[in-house]
Design an enzyme around this catalytic site. Structure first.
Site, PDB file in Angstrom:
ATOM      1  N   ASP A 177      47.432  31.814  13.514  1.00 29.68           N
ATOM      2  CA  ASP A 177      47.394  33.273  13.381  1.00 29.68           C
ATOM      3  C   ASP A 177      48.533  33.799  12.517  1.00 29.68           C
ATOM      4  O   ASP A 177      49.541  33.119  12.286  1.00 29.68           O
ATOM      5  CB  ASP A 177      47.415  33.949  14.754  1.00 29.68           C
ATOM      6  CG  ASP A 177      48.701  33.698  15.524  1.00 29.68           C
ATOM      7  OD1 ASP A 177      49.209  32.563  15.489  1.00 29.68           O
ATOM      8  OD2 ASP A 177      49.205  34.638  16.172  1.00 29.68           O
TER       9      ASP A 177
ATOM     10  N   ASP B  68      54.995  31.994   7.153  1.00 31.83           N
ATOM     11  CA  ASP B  68      54.863  31.903   8.617  1.00 31.83           C
ATOM     12  C   ASP B  68      53.385  31.958   9.014  1.00 31.83           C
ATOM     13  O   ASP B  68      52.864  33.029   9.308  1.00 31.83           O
ATOM     14  CB  ASP B  68      55.636  33.055   9.261  1.00 31.83           C
ATOM     15  CG  ASP B  68      55.713  32.961  10.774  1.00 31.83           C
ATOM     16  OD1 ASP B  68      55.392  31.899  11.326  1.00 31.83           O
ATOM     17  OD2 ASP B  68      56.095  33.969  11.386  1.00 31.83           O
TER      18      ASP B  68
ATOM     19  N   GLU C 150      50.105  32.821  18.414  1.00 31.37           N
ATOM     20  CA  GLU C 150      51.537  32.646  18.633  1.00 31.37           C
ATOM     21  C   GLU C 150      52.308  33.935  18.394  1.00 31.37           C
ATOM     22  O   GLU C 150      53.387  34.123  18.963  1.00 31.37           O
ATOM     23  CB  GLU C 150      52.058  31.553  17.687  1.00 31.37           C
ATOM     24  CG  GLU C 150      53.500  31.109  17.934  1.00 31.37           C
ATOM     25  CD  GLU C 150      54.534  31.917  17.152  1.00 31.37           C
ATOM     26  OE1 GLU C 150      55.733  31.769  17.436  1.00 31.37           O
ATOM     27  OE2 GLU C 150      54.143  32.709  16.262  1.00 31.37           O
ATOM     28  N   GLU C 151      51.760  34.816  17.564  1.00 33.61           N
ATOM     29  CA  GLU C 151      52.494  35.992  17.117  1.00 33.61           C
ATOM     30  C   GLU C 151      52.434  37.167  18.097  1.00 33.61           C
ATOM     31  O   GLU C 151      53.036  38.210  17.836  1.00 33.61           O
ATOM     32  CB  GLU C 151      51.970  36.459  15.755  1.00 33.61           C
ATOM     33  CG  GLU C 151      52.137  35.452  14.625  1.00 33.61           C
ATOM     34  CD  GLU C 151      53.573  35.303  14.159  1.00 33.61           C
ATOM     35  OE1 GLU C 151      54.472  35.867  14.813  1.00 33.61           O
ATOM     36  OE2 GLU C 151      53.796  34.619  13.153  1.00 33.61           O
TER      37      GLU C 151
END
Length: 357
Positions: free
Chosen positions: A75, A99, A129-130
């Site tokens: 993501d 990223d 993850e974000e």
């Protein structure tokens, strides 16, 4: 859609990075990219592939003496006029270039082109993850399929600009409350202003002397900061409550309990509620695979200033490091980009480490 991850693309980490960046995958919208990754991995004969939600895991089972993990999240943060990717000289621009789709490209390239690694390898391509931890693909896998995470060493392919960032800081969020007495602002002497009372909290935070801690040669800098303030009732009312949100980044030699005790010591006398906490991770440099990885990189590690999913592996007793081509200072930036040379150098480093002697 037709899968853009063709054999020709998979063979080139730079082309693969760009293809991954051009599959939009803002958090909670990873299905399209997970479908593409899963399709590719299921066609690789030396891998066994599984999927949980929009997290894809593939692994070798070659009977090696130890197992390592390469993990990267699929993501990105929301788009910011930086999609799809563009090229400017030796730089690739676009959401997720740093990223961390360049890091994901490392793992996917190796998974599909290296059939005989010196270790057994588990490859994770995970979702969310974000955003909040409850959505994190590794967290969901740990609950549903904990055996998938079993390993002797892990590398999180987070942006580190091509150096090893060992361990990570812990992070804690807390709400500090100041109180007062409401009154009409025209007769404010009848009340006590809770927003004004926050001055002492802010003074303590602004004067706070943060620790610098060196662990296994890696320095971790702590920080305690007010990150949000909420208070007020109306434009003509002296407020009776103010909330200051504090973020404390603590070195991995502190446990969450020790970090909370220190936070309460600094802000003694005030109501304080811890709202979120994630422990840090110690450097984990002594594992044999870690030492070999450091030798392949050829540069001294530094401490990770921030929290990453290495902490999830550390909590399971699995030493883990961060290594990726992107510049962490460009993560989430509208001008996010990655250097082509860093992609090629990082892919060569990982291949040198994993290729059978």
């Amino acid at each position: 859609m037709e899968n853009p991850l063709t054999p020709e693309v998979l063979a080139d980490p730079v082309a693969l990075t760009r293809a991954l960046v051009d599959i939009e995958s803002v958090s909670l919208n990873e299905k399209a990219i997970a479908d593409c990754v899963e399709q590719v991995l299921r066609a690789v004969p030396h891998l066994t592939t599984y999927r949980h939600g929009n997290t894809v895991m593939a692994r070798t089972d070659l009977g090696r003496g130890s197992r390592v993990v390469l993990a990267g999240h699929l993501d990105t943060v929301p788009l910011n006029n930086n999609f799809p990717s563009t090229m400017r000289g030796d730089l690739m621009y676009g959401c997720g270039t740093s990223d961390m789709k360049s890091g994901v490209a490392f793992a996917l390239h190796l998974a599909t082109t290296l059939p005989d690694p010196r270790y057994d390898v588990t490859y994770f391509f995970y979702e969310a993850e974000e955003i909040e931890s409850r959505y994190n693909g590794l967290s969901l896998v740990a609950e549903a399929h904990p055996q998938w995470l079993e390993a002797d060493f892990a590398v999180l392919l987070e942006p580190t600009y091509g150096v090893v960032e060992a361990g990570c800081q812990g992070t804690m969020r807390a709400t500090v409350v100041t109180t007062g007495i409401r009154a009409h602002s025209a007769r404010s002497w009848h009340g006590v202003n809770a927003v004004h009372a926050a001055t002492e909290v802010l003074r303590r935070l602004s004067e706070y002397q943060a620790r610098r801690v060196t662990i296994d040669g890696c320095e971790y800098r702590e920080g305690m900061n007010a990150v949000r303030i909420h208070g007020g009732v109306a434009g003509n009312v002296v407020p009776d409550r103010c909330e200051i949100e504090v973020n404390y980044r603590f070195a991995p030699d502190r446990t969450p309990a020790e970090a909370e005790a220190h936070l309460r010591e600094v802000l003694a006398g005030y109501e304080l509620l811890v709202t979120d906490c994630a422990p840090g991770a110690l450097p984990g440099l002594e594992a044999p695979a870690a030492r070999e990885f450091l030798a392949a990189v050829g540069a001294a590690p530094i401490g990770k200033l921030g929290w990453t999913d290495v902490a999830r592996f550390a909590a399971l007793g699995i030493p883990a490091l961060n290594f990726g081509p992107g510049d962490p200072n460009l993560a989430h930036h509208p001008d996010e980009h990655v250097e082509i040379g860093k992609i090629r150098d990082g892919a060569a480093t990982l291949h040198r480490w994993l290729a059978a002697a």
